[in-house]
Write a protein that holds these residues in place. Structure first.
Motif, PDB file in Angstrom:
ATOM      1  N   PHE A  15       0.834  -1.196   0.000  1.00  0.00           N
ATOM      2  CA  PHE A  15       0.000   0.000   0.000  1.00  0.00           C
ATOM      3  C   PHE A  15       0.870   1.247   0.000  1.00  0.00           C
ATOM      4  O   PHE A  15       1.805   1.359   0.785  1.00  0.00           O
ATOM      5  CB  PHE A  15      -0.929   0.023   1.210  1.00  0.00           C
ATOM      6  CG  PHE A  15      -1.928  -1.103   1.207  1.00  0.00           C
ATOM      7  CD1 PHE A  15      -2.880  -1.192   0.205  1.00  0.00           C
ATOM      8  CD2 PHE A  15      -1.899  -2.071   2.186  1.00  0.00           C
ATOM      9  CE1 PHE A  15      -3.795  -2.226   0.192  1.00  0.00           C
ATOM     10  CE2 PHE A  15      -2.805  -3.111   2.180  1.00  0.00           C
ATOM     11  CZ  PHE A  15      -3.766  -3.196   1.177  1.00  0.00           C
ATOM     12  N   GLN A  16       0.541   2.193  -0.848  1.00  0.00           N
ATOM     13  CA  GLN A  16       1.304   3.432  -0.965  1.00  0.00           C
ATOM     14  C   GLN A  16       0.454   4.654  -0.610  1.00  0.00           C
ATOM     15  O   GLN A  16       0.877   5.781  -0.811  1.00  0.00           O
ATOM     16  CB  GLN A  16       1.815   3.586  -2.412  1.00  0.00           C
ATOM     17  CG  GLN A  16       2.700   2.452  -2.889  1.00  0.00           C
ATOM     18  CD  GLN A  16       4.077   2.487  -2.250  1.00  0.00           C
ATOM     19  OE1 GLN A  16       4.529   3.534  -1.803  1.00  0.00           O
ATOM     20  NE2 GLN A  16       4.747   1.342  -2.211  1.00  0.00           N
ATOM     21  N   ASP A  17      -0.735   4.417  -0.084  1.00  0.00           N
ATOM     22  CA  ASP A  17      -1.647   5.512   0.224  1.00  0.00           C
ATOM     23  C   ASP A  17      -1.362   6.112   1.594  1.00  0.00           C
ATOM     24  O   ASP A  17      -0.808   5.463   2.481  1.00  0.00           O
ATOM     25  CB  ASP A  17      -3.099   5.026   0.184  1.00  0.00           C
ATOM     26  CG  ASP A  17      -3.490   4.502  -1.179  1.00  0.00           C
ATOM     27  OD1 ASP A  17      -3.087   5.125  -2.178  1.00  0.00           O
ATOM     28  OD2 ASP A  17      -4.169   3.459  -1.249  1.00  0.00           O
ATOM     29  N   GLU A  18      -1.765   7.344   1.775  1.00  0.00           N
ATOM     30  CA  GLU A  18      -1.633   8.029   3.059  1.00  0.00           C
ATOM     31  C   GLU A  18      -3.024   8.257   3.628  1.00  0.00           C
ATOM     32  O   GLU A  18      -3.937   8.685   2.916  1.00  0.00           O
ATOM     33  CB  GLU A  18      -0.920   9.368   2.860  1.00  0.00           C
ATOM     34  CG  GLU A  18      -0.700  10.143   4.153  1.00  0.00           C
ATOM     35  CD  GLU A  18       0.093  11.416   3.921  1.00  0.00           C
ATOM     36  OE1 GLU A  18      -0.077  12.364   4.723  1.00  0.00           O
ATOM     37  OE2 GLU A  18       0.872  11.468   2.954  1.00  0.00           O
ATOM     38  N   TYR A  19      -3.193   7.931   4.933  1.00  0.00           N
ATOM     39  CA  TYR A  19      -4.498   8.062   5.573  1.00  0.00           C
ATOM     40  C   TYR A  19      -4.423   8.997   6.758  1.00  0.00           C
ATOM     41  O   TYR A  19      -3.396   9.072   7.443  1.00  0.00           O
ATOM     42  CB  TYR A  19      -4.987   6.683   6.066  1.00  0.00           C
ATOM     43  CG  TYR A  19      -5.201   5.675   4.964  1.00  0.00           C
ATOM     44  CD1 TYR A  19      -6.303   5.752   4.133  1.00  0.00           C
ATOM     45  CD2 TYR A  19      -4.275   4.648   4.766  1.00  0.00           C
ATOM     46  CE1 TYR A  19      -6.500   4.827   3.120  1.00  0.00           C
ATOM     47  CE2 TYR A  19      -4.460   3.717   3.763  1.00  0.00           C
ATOM     48  CZ  TYR A  19      -5.573   3.809   2.940  1.00  0.00           C
ATOM     49  OH  TYR A  19      -5.753   2.890   1.937  1.00  0.00           O
ATOM     50  N   SER A  20      -5.508   9.671   7.016  1.00  0.00           N
ATOM     51  CA  SER A  20      -5.597  10.498   8.220  1.00  0.00           C
ATOM     52  C   SER A  20      -6.030   9.615   9.380  1.00  0.00           C
ATOM     53  O   SER A  20      -6.546   8.499   9.191  1.00  0.00           O
ATOM     54  CB  SER A  20      -6.625  11.616   8.020  1.00  0.00           C
ATOM     55  OG  SER A  20      -7.935  11.064   7.904  1.00  0.00           O
ATOM     56  N   LEU A  21      -5.806  10.102  10.596  1.00  0.00           N
ATOM     57  CA  LEU A  21      -6.250   9.365  11.777  1.00  0.00           C
ATOM     58  C   LEU A  21      -7.758   9.124  11.712  1.00  0.00           C
ATOM     59  O   LEU A  21      -8.243   8.039  12.057  1.00  0.00           O
ATOM     60  CB  LEU A  21      -5.886  10.153  13.045  1.00  0.00           C
ATOM     61  CG  LEU A  21      -6.348   9.553  14.375  1.00  0.00           C
ATOM     62  CD1 LEU A  21      -5.758   8.163  14.583  1.00  0.00           C
ATOM     63  CD2 LEU A  21      -5.967  10.485  15.526  1.00  0.00           C
ATOM     64  N   GLU A  22      -8.491  10.108  11.236  1.00  0.00           N
ATOM     65  CA  GLU A  22      -9.948   9.970  11.136  1.00  0.00           C
ATOM     66  C   GLU A  22     -10.326   8.842  10.174  1.00  0.00           C
ATOM     67  O   GLU A  22     -11.239   8.055  10.453  1.00  0.00           O
ATOM     68  CB  GLU A  22     -10.555  11.297  10.665  1.00  0.00           C
ATOM     69  CG  GLU A  22     -12.074  11.273  10.599  1.00  0.00           C
ATOM     70  CD  GLU A  22     -12.650  12.601  10.139  1.00  0.00           C
ATOM     71  OE1 GLU A  22     -13.879  12.771  10.236  1.00  0.00           O
ATOM     72  OE2 GLU A  22     -11.876  13.456   9.674  1.00  0.00           O
ATOM     73  N   GLN A  23      -9.629   8.749   9.050  1.00  0.00           N
ATOM     74  CA  GLN A  23      -9.916   7.676   8.099  1.00  0.00           C
ATOM     75  C   GLN A  23      -9.621   6.305   8.689  1.00  0.00           C
ATOM     76  O   GLN A  23     -10.366   5.349   8.464  1.00  0.00           O
ATOM     77  CB  GLN A  23      -9.091   7.881   6.824  1.00  0.00           C
ATOM     78  CG  GLN A  23      -9.574   9.012   5.939  1.00  0.00           C
ATOM     79  CD  GLN A  23      -8.650   9.228   4.761  1.00  0.00           C
ATOM     80  OE1 GLN A  23      -7.436   9.448   4.924  1.00  0.00           O
ATOM     81  NE2 GLN A  23      -9.199   9.162   3.560  1.00  0.00           N
ATOM     82  N   VAL A  24      -8.535   6.210   9.463  1.00  0.00           N
ATOM     83  CA  VAL A  24      -8.195   4.930  10.094  1.00  0.00           C
ATOM     84  C   VAL A  24      -9.274   4.537  11.087  1.00  0.00           C
ATOM     85  O   VAL A  24      -9.767   3.400  11.085  1.00  0.00           O
ATOM     86  CB  VAL A  24      -6.821   5.023  10.797  1.00  0.00           C
ATOM     87  CG1 VAL A  24      -6.556   3.762  11.622  1.00  0.00           C
ATOM     88  CG2 VAL A  24      -5.709   5.229   9.785  1.00  0.00           C
ATOM     89  N   MET A  25      -9.672   5.460  11.920  1.00  0.00           N
ATOM     90  CA  MET A  25     -10.653   5.152  12.960  1.00  0.00           C
ATOM     91  C   MET A  25     -12.040   4.890  12.396  1.00  0.00           C
ATOM     92  O   MET A  25     -12.823   4.111  12.972  1.00  0.00           O
ATOM     93  CB  MET A  25     -10.721   6.304  13.968  1.00  0.00           C
ATOM     94  CG  MET A  25      -9.408   6.569  14.698  1.00  0.00           C
ATOM     95  SD  MET A  25      -8.767   5.115  15.557  1.00  0.00           S
ATOM     96  CE  MET A  25     -10.051   4.878  16.791  1.00  0.00           C
ATOM     97  N   ASN A  26     -12.361   5.502  11.250  1.00  0.00           N
ATOM     98  CA  ASN A  26     -13.699   5.346  10.668  1.00  0.00           C
ATOM     99  C   ASN A  26     -13.781   4.278   9.587  1.00  0.00           C
ATOM    100  O   ASN A  26     -14.827   4.096   8.976  1.00  0.00           O
ATOM    101  CB  ASN A  26     -14.172   6.686  10.091  1.00  0.00           C
ATOM    102  CG  ASN A  26     -14.445   7.717  11.176  1.00  0.00           C
ATOM    103  OD1 ASN A  26     -14.764   7.375  12.321  1.00  0.00           O
ATOM    104  ND2 ASN A  26     -14.303   8.986  10.834  1.00  0.00           N
ATOM    105  N   SER A  27     -12.664   3.583   9.324  1.00  0.00           N
ATOM    106  CA  SER A  27     -12.731   2.503   8.344  1.00  0.00           C
ATOM    107  C   SER A  27     -13.547   1.345   8.912  1.00  0.00           C
ATOM    108  O   SER A  27     -13.858   1.306  10.109  1.00  0.00           O
ATOM    109  CB  SER A  27     -11.315   2.038   7.968  1.00  0.00           C
ATOM    110  OG  SER A  27     -10.601   1.576   9.104  1.00  0.00           O
ATOM    111  N   ARG A  28     -13.896   0.407   8.061  1.00  0.00           N
ATOM    112  CA  ARG A  28     -14.825  -0.656   8.452  1.00  0.00           C
ATOM    113  C   ARG A  28     -14.360  -1.402   9.698  1.00  0.00           C
ATOM    114  O   ARG A  28     -13.195  -1.776   9.818  1.00  0.00           O
ATOM    115  CB  ARG A  28     -14.988  -1.642   7.290  1.00  0.00           C
ATOM    116  CG  ARG A  28     -15.929  -2.811   7.584  1.00  0.00           C
ATOM    117  CD  ARG A  28     -16.237  -3.598   6.326  1.00  0.00           C
ATOM    118  NE  ARG A  28     -15.046  -4.141   5.694  1.00  0.00           N
ATOM    119  CZ  ARG A  28     -14.472  -5.308   6.051  1.00  0.00           C
ATOM    120  NH1 ARG A  28     -14.957  -6.000   7.070  1.00  0.00           N
ATOM    121  NH2 ARG A  28     -13.420  -5.751   5.393  1.00  0.00           N
ATOM    122  N   LYS A  29     -15.279  -1.605  10.634  1.00  0.00           N
ATOM    123  CA  LYS A  29     -14.973  -2.316  11.867  1.00  0.00           C
ATOM    124  C   LYS A  29     -14.726  -3.789  11.569  1.00  0.00           C
ATOM    125  O   LYS A  29     -15.500  -4.442  10.872  1.00  0.00           O
ATOM    126  CB  LYS A  29     -16.130  -2.171  12.856  1.00  0.00           C
ATOM    127  CG  LYS A  29     -15.915  -2.899  14.177  1.00  0.00           C
ATOM    128  CD  LYS A  29     -17.091  -2.673  15.112  1.00  0.00           C
ATOM    129  CE  LYS A  29     -16.928  -3.467  16.402  1.00  0.00           C
ATOM    130  NZ  LYS A  29     -18.067  -3.248  17.329  1.00  0.00           N
TER     131      LYS A  29
END
Length: 351
Positions: A15-29
């Protein structure tokens, strides 16, 4: 988030993408507090390592890239893994702690001596408990270690500069060798923009449930012979200012070629070339030495490391011309002056 910040310069990462903390926390449970972006992916991959004797290394003049296995320990499941009804122990905490303790004792080192770590972060929670198991912090203090920034560049340790299993990928059997490869690159100074400045002691942790843990400590086997390539990642020292030179991307391109097909280029070129760059930022000068003669080749910024390897005019003239021609498109915009006594020493004027 931390993992994806690390891997943006790792060409081998899944994976070469960059994620925000919000995206990490809101990704699928996935389970309880674990979301999708906190879990390692399903991966395909391969890894390889060459294990050689000291005699083989010396015979083939590989001292400048030989990484020594200083200590290695394997520990299997304890009764406590199953008897204490502890999720932390079920996922290998006791195994990791004992393997790490035995490994440091065998090496005569402590966790404080470590510069760079590759550990088995199959899930974000596993990374935290492994910090504690390996002695990188006290038990229950992993969160504080993260808050202090002591697990990344500029902190006490740099952990999983490759991106770790969550970003780099987890191809099961190849994961351990991928960790080994990253740490070898770090110790050799070949990690590019992921480079941990001054890395001299590397720690590897790998685990398989049901169950064994292997912990390994690496150092350069012949540190006096080592050549370090350009490494600017997260360095605030003067060396990081090299990026301001117009010539910098040229030598990064050469470095990438050596990483991809160094052995082939060494066979074809067989020379060591020193480039003195003048009229850089604020009139500064810098020297790059491109070794296309030894091992898989290297790029350094210390001419003193390979003066003995420089070749005279009769030996390298044709190969030097081939070398410059091979990178002609990258060298456009620079003026070259060839030294009178060594064809392989060039002065480059930026314009």
């Amino acid at each position: 988030y931390m993992e994806n910040q690390r891997i943006q310069f790792n060409m081998y990462s899944q994976f070469q993408d960059e994620y925000s903390l919000e995206q990490v926390m809101n990704s699928r449970k996935v389970f309880d507090f674990l979301t999708l972006l906190q879990c390692c992916p399903t991966s395909d991959g391969a890894g390889a390592a060459v294990l050689a004797s000291e005699a083989f290394v010396r015979k083939h003049r590989l001292e400048n890239q030989a990484v020594e296995i200083v200590a290695q320990e394997m520990v299997t499941d304890f009764p406590s893994t199953f008897s204490e009804n502890s999720c932390i122990k079920m996922v290998g905490y006791d195994m990791s702690r004992l393997a790490g303790k035995k490994c440091f004792e065998a090496a005569g080192l402590t966790p404080g001596d470590v510069d760079v770590v590759e550990l088995h972060d199959c899930f974000s929670a596993n990374e935290l408990i492994t910090y504690e198991a390996l002695g990188l912090c006290e038990e229950g203090k992993a969160g504080e270690l993260v808050d202090r920034g002591d697990n990344t560049y500029g902190g006490k340790f740099v952990i999983n500069p490759s991106g770790g299993l969550i970003s780099k990928g987890h191809p099961l059997g190849a994961t351990g060798l991928a960790q080994c490869a990253e740490l070898c690159w770090q110790l050799r100074g070949q990690a590019g923009r992921r480079q941990v400045p001054g890395a001299s002691v590397a720690l590897q942790h790998n685990i398989g449930l049901g169950g064994a843990v292997v912990v390994t400590i690496y150092k350069m086997g012949f540190p006096q012979e080592s050549r370090y390539v350009i490494g600017s990642a997260a360095s605030s020292s003067g060396d990081g200012d090299l990026e301001g030179f117009k010539a910098y991307p040229v030598f990064k391109e050469i470095e990438n070629h050596l990483l991809q097909e160094g052995e082939k280029l060494v066979r074809k070129v067989g020379g060591v070339f020193a480039f003195k760059v003048k009229d850089g930022p604020d009139g500064r000068e810098a020297t790059w030495v491109v070794d296309v003669k030894n091992g898989r080749g290297s790029v350094t910024n210390d001419p003193g490391m390979c003066l003995n390897g420089l070749n005279g005019k009769s030996a390298v003239e044709d190969k030097l011309l081939w070398f410059i021609d091979a990178f002609a498109s990258k060298l456009d915009g620079f003026i070259f002056f060839i030294s009178s006594n060594l064809v392989c020493f060039l002065i480059v004027v930026e314009r």
